[in-house]
Design a protein around this motif. Structure first.
Motif, PDB file in Angstrom:
ATOM      1  N   HIS A   1       0.810  24.252  85.333  1.00  0.00           N
ATOM      2  CA  HIS A   1       1.740  24.234  86.113  1.00  0.00           C
ATOM      3  C   HIS A   1       1.908  25.283  87.603  1.00  0.00           C
ATOM      4  O   HIS A   1       2.643  25.086  87.917  1.00  0.00           O
ATOM      5  N   GLN A   2       1.652  26.300  86.976  1.00  0.00           N
ATOM      6  CA  GLN A   2       1.662  27.426  87.813  1.00  0.00           C
ATOM      7  C   GLN A   2       0.053  27.128  88.825  1.00  0.00           C
ATOM      8  O   GLN A   2       0.538  27.385  90.132  1.00  0.00           O
ATOM      9  N   ALA A   3      -0.633  26.144  88.469  1.00  0.00           N
ATOM     10  CA  ALA A   3      -2.161  26.003  89.378  1.00  0.00           C
ATOM     11  C   ALA A   3      -1.030  24.750  90.359  1.00  0.00           C
ATOM     12  O   ALA A   3      -1.593  25.208  91.762  1.00  0.00           O
TER      13      ALA A   3
ATOM     14  N   TYR B   1       3.970  14.984  81.957  1.00  0.00           N
ATOM     15  CA  TYR B   1       4.878  14.300  82.575  1.00  0.00           C
ATOM     16  C   TYR B   1       5.153  15.610  83.802  1.00  0.00           C
ATOM     17  O   TYR B   1       5.680  16.796  82.966  1.00  0.00           O
ATOM     18  N   CYS B   2       5.799  15.509  84.928  1.00  0.00           N
ATOM     19  CA  CYS B   2       6.114  16.360  86.204  1.00  0.00           C
ATOM     20  C   CYS B   2       6.826  15.730  86.383  1.00  0.00           C
ATOM     21  O   CYS B   2       6.982  14.609  87.647  1.00  0.00           O
TER      22      CYS B   2
ATOM     23  N   GLN C   1      -4.583  14.933  75.055  1.00  0.00           N
ATOM     24  CA  GLN C   1      -3.939  15.521  73.571  1.00  0.00           C
ATOM     25  C   GLN C   1      -4.982  16.709  73.494  1.00  0.00           C
ATOM     26  O   GLN C   1      -6.067  17.422  73.552  1.00  0.00           O
ATOM     27  N   GLY C   2      -3.803  18.111  72.447  1.00  0.00           N
ATOM     28  CA  GLY C   2      -3.956  18.858  72.304  1.00  0.00           C
ATOM     29  C   GLY C   2      -3.433  19.945  72.858  1.00  0.00           C
ATOM     30  O   GLY C   2      -3.560  20.915  72.394  1.00  0.00           O
ATOM     31  N   ILE C   3      -2.501  19.521  74.106  1.00  0.00           N
ATOM     32  CA  ILE C   3      -2.677  20.462  75.669  1.00  0.00           C
ATOM     33  C   ILE C   3      -1.233  21.553  74.369  1.00  0.00           C
ATOM     34  O   ILE C   3      -0.521  20.626  73.274  1.00  0.00           O
ATOM     35  N   THR C   4      -1.750  22.582  74.803  1.00  0.00           N
ATOM     36  CA  THR C   4      -0.955  23.387  74.481  1.00  0.00           C
ATOM     37  C   THR C   4       0.057  24.443  75.597  1.00  0.00           C
ATOM     38  O   THR C   4       0.296  23.625  76.746  1.00  0.00           O
ATOM     39  N   ALA C   5       1.485  24.952  74.815  1.00  0.00           N
ATOM     40  CA  ALA C   5       2.670  25.498  76.219  1.00  0.00           C
ATOM     41  C   ALA C   5       1.589  26.318  77.118  1.00  0.00           C
ATOM     42  O   ALA C   5       2.204  26.236  77.890  1.00  0.00           O
ATOM     43  N   ASP C   6       0.417  27.252  76.709  1.00  0.00           N
ATOM     44  CA  ASP C   6       0.338  27.979  77.562  1.00  0.00           C
ATOM     45  C   ASP C   6      -0.627  27.318  78.015  1.00  0.00           C
ATOM     46  O   ASP C   6      -0.646  27.301  80.054  1.00  0.00           O
ATOM     47  N   GLN C   7      -1.138  26.197  78.059  1.00  0.00           N
ATOM     48  CA  GLN C   7      -2.859  24.858  79.079  1.00  0.00           C
ATOM     49  C   GLN C   7      -1.346  24.393  80.182  1.00  0.00           C
ATOM     50  O   GLN C   7      -1.409  24.414  81.109  1.00  0.00           O
ATOM     51  N   LEU C   8       0.185  24.140  79.600  1.00  0.00           N
ATOM     52  CA  LEU C   8       1.046  23.234  80.420  1.00  0.00           C
ATOM     53  C   LEU C   8       0.623  23.934  81.738  1.00  0.00           C
ATOM     54  O   LEU C   8       1.453  23.859  82.472  1.00  0.00           O
TER      55      LEU C   8
ATOM     56  N   GLU D   1       1.323  21.039 100.787  1.00  0.00           N
ATOM     57  CA  GLU D   1       1.649  19.032 100.973  1.00  0.00           C
ATOM     58  C   GLU D   1       3.037  18.955 100.902  1.00  0.00           C
ATOM     59  O   GLU D   1       3.546  18.231 101.145  1.00  0.00           O
ATOM     60  N   ARG D   2       4.286  20.346 101.422  1.00  0.00           N
ATOM     61  CA  ARG D   2       5.562  20.461 101.216  1.00  0.00           C
ATOM     62  C   ARG D   2       6.164  19.276 100.475  1.00  0.00           C
ATOM     63  O   ARG D   2       6.598  18.893 100.072  1.00  0.00           O
ATOM     64  N   VAL D   3       5.763  20.070  98.719  1.00  0.00           N
ATOM     65  CA  VAL D   3       5.600  19.963  98.143  1.00  0.00           C
ATOM     66  C   VAL D   3       6.197  20.420  96.920  1.00  0.00           C
ATOM     67  O   VAL D   3       6.247  21.773  96.792  1.00  0.00           O
ATOM     68  N   HIS D   4       7.349  20.137  95.996  1.00  0.00           N
ATOM     69  CA  HIS D   4       7.637  21.209  94.974  1.00  0.00           C
ATOM     70  C   HIS D   4       7.810  21.016  93.279  1.00  0.00           C
ATOM     71  O   HIS D   4       8.580  19.538  93.041  1.00  0.00           O
ATOM     72  N   PHE D   5       7.261  21.100  92.413  1.00  0.00           N
ATOM     73  CA  PHE D   5       6.925  21.303  91.107  1.00  0.00           C
ATOM     74  C   PHE D   5       8.333  21.281  90.149  1.00  0.00           C
ATOM     75  O   PHE D   5       8.321  22.088  90.758  1.00  0.00           O
ATOM     76  N   GLU D   6       9.115  20.176  89.747  1.00  0.00           N
ATOM     77  CA  GLU D   6      10.598  21.112  89.153  1.00  0.00           C
ATOM     78  C   GLU D   6      10.410  21.331  87.977  1.00  0.00           C
ATOM     79  O   GLU D   6      10.701  22.293  87.481  1.00  0.00           O
ATOM     80  N   HIS D   7       9.725  20.791  87.128  1.00  0.00           N
ATOM     81  CA  HIS D   7       8.850  20.987  85.808  1.00  0.00           C
ATOM     82  C   HIS D   7       8.343  20.008  84.878  1.00  0.00           C
ATOM     83  O   HIS D   7       7.729  18.544  86.027  1.00  0.00           O
ATOM     84  N   ALA D   8       7.315  20.251  84.065  1.00  0.00           N
ATOM     85  CA  ALA D   8       6.549  19.412  83.491  1.00  0.00           C
ATOM     86  C   ALA D   8       7.338  19.594  82.024  1.00  0.00           C
ATOM     87  O   ALA D   8       7.612  20.391  81.333  1.00  0.00           O
ATOM     88  N   TRP D   9       6.787  18.480  81.549  1.00  0.00           N
ATOM     89  CA  TRP D   9       6.811  18.246  80.019  1.00  0.00           C
ATOM     90  C   TRP D   9       5.407  17.908  79.093  1.00  0.00           C
ATOM     91  O   TRP D   9       4.558  17.080  79.714  1.00  0.00           O
ATOM     92  N   ALA D  10       4.837  18.290  78.148  1.00  0.00           N
ATOM     93  CA  ALA D  10       3.924  17.415  77.109  1.00  0.00           C
ATOM     94  C   ALA D  10       3.978  17.568  76.128  1.00  0.00           C
ATOM     95  O   ALA D  10       4.518  17.379  75.011  1.00  0.00           O
ATOM     96  N   ASP D  11       3.798  15.795  75.575  1.00  0.00           N
ATOM     97  CA  ASP D  11       3.619  15.752  73.999  1.00  0.00           C
ATOM     98  C   ASP D  11       1.844  16.060  73.896  1.00  0.00           C
ATOM     99  O   ASP D  11       0.827  14.868  73.593  1.00  0.00           O
ATOM    100  N   PRO D  12       1.668  16.847  72.353  1.00  0.00           N
ATOM    101  CA  PRO D  12       0.183  16.735  72.654  1.00  0.00           C
ATOM    102  C   PRO D  12      -0.653  16.160  72.025  1.00  0.00           C
ATOM    103  O   PRO D  12      -1.436  15.304  71.858  1.00  0.00           O
ATOM    104  N   GLU D  13       0.608  15.615  70.491  1.00  0.00           N
ATOM    105  CA  GLU D  13      -0.554  14.437  70.084  1.00  0.00           C
ATOM    106  C   GLU D  13      -0.800  13.306  70.597  1.00  0.00           C
ATOM    107  O   GLU D  13      -1.809  12.477  70.499  1.00  0.00           O
ATOM    108  N   SER D  14       0.676  12.606  71.811  1.00  0.00           N
ATOM    109  CA  SER D  14      -0.352  11.266  72.326  1.00  0.00           C
ATOM    110  C   SER D  14      -0.970  11.447  73.486  1.00  0.00           C
ATOM    111  O   SER D  14      -1.486  11.194  74.148  1.00  0.00           O
TER     112      SER D  14
END
Length: 82
Positions: free
Chosen positions: A23-25, A50-51, A12-19, A33-46
């Motif tokens: 994601h950068q981490a 999601y990644c 809760q309360g996550i900001t765009a900068d924190q997201l 681990e041969r993983v590629h993170f493509e996109h992340a979404w957040a709903d600060p209220e709830s």
């Protein structure tokens, strides 16, 4: 490689900068681990984040998230998309 959607709760309360920072981490270590993170979404209220990633396994996705400091609560394979 398969696609996975993971869910993080309690952000809760996550900001765009924190997201972006989280994601950068993930991006900084994903190749280990041969993983590629493509996109992340957040709903600060709830507090839900999601990644979307491409990876050899859900366990590989979780290892990256754990090392980056934000373990996923759920990881789901995404075998079909349109």
């Amino acid at each position: 490689m398969a696609q996975f959607m993971d869910v993080h709760r309690g952000m809760q309360g996550i900001t765009a900068d924190q997201l972006m920072e989280a994601h950068q981490a993930d991006l900084a270590i994903e190749k280990d681990e041969r993983v590629h993170f493509e996109h992340a979404w957040a709903d600060p209220e709830s507090g839900l984040v999601y990644c979307l990633s491409e990876a050899p396994s859900a366990e590989a996705v979780q290892r990256v998230h754990e090392r980056a400091g934000h373990k996923a609560d759920e990881i789901h394979a995404v075998p079909l998309s349109v």
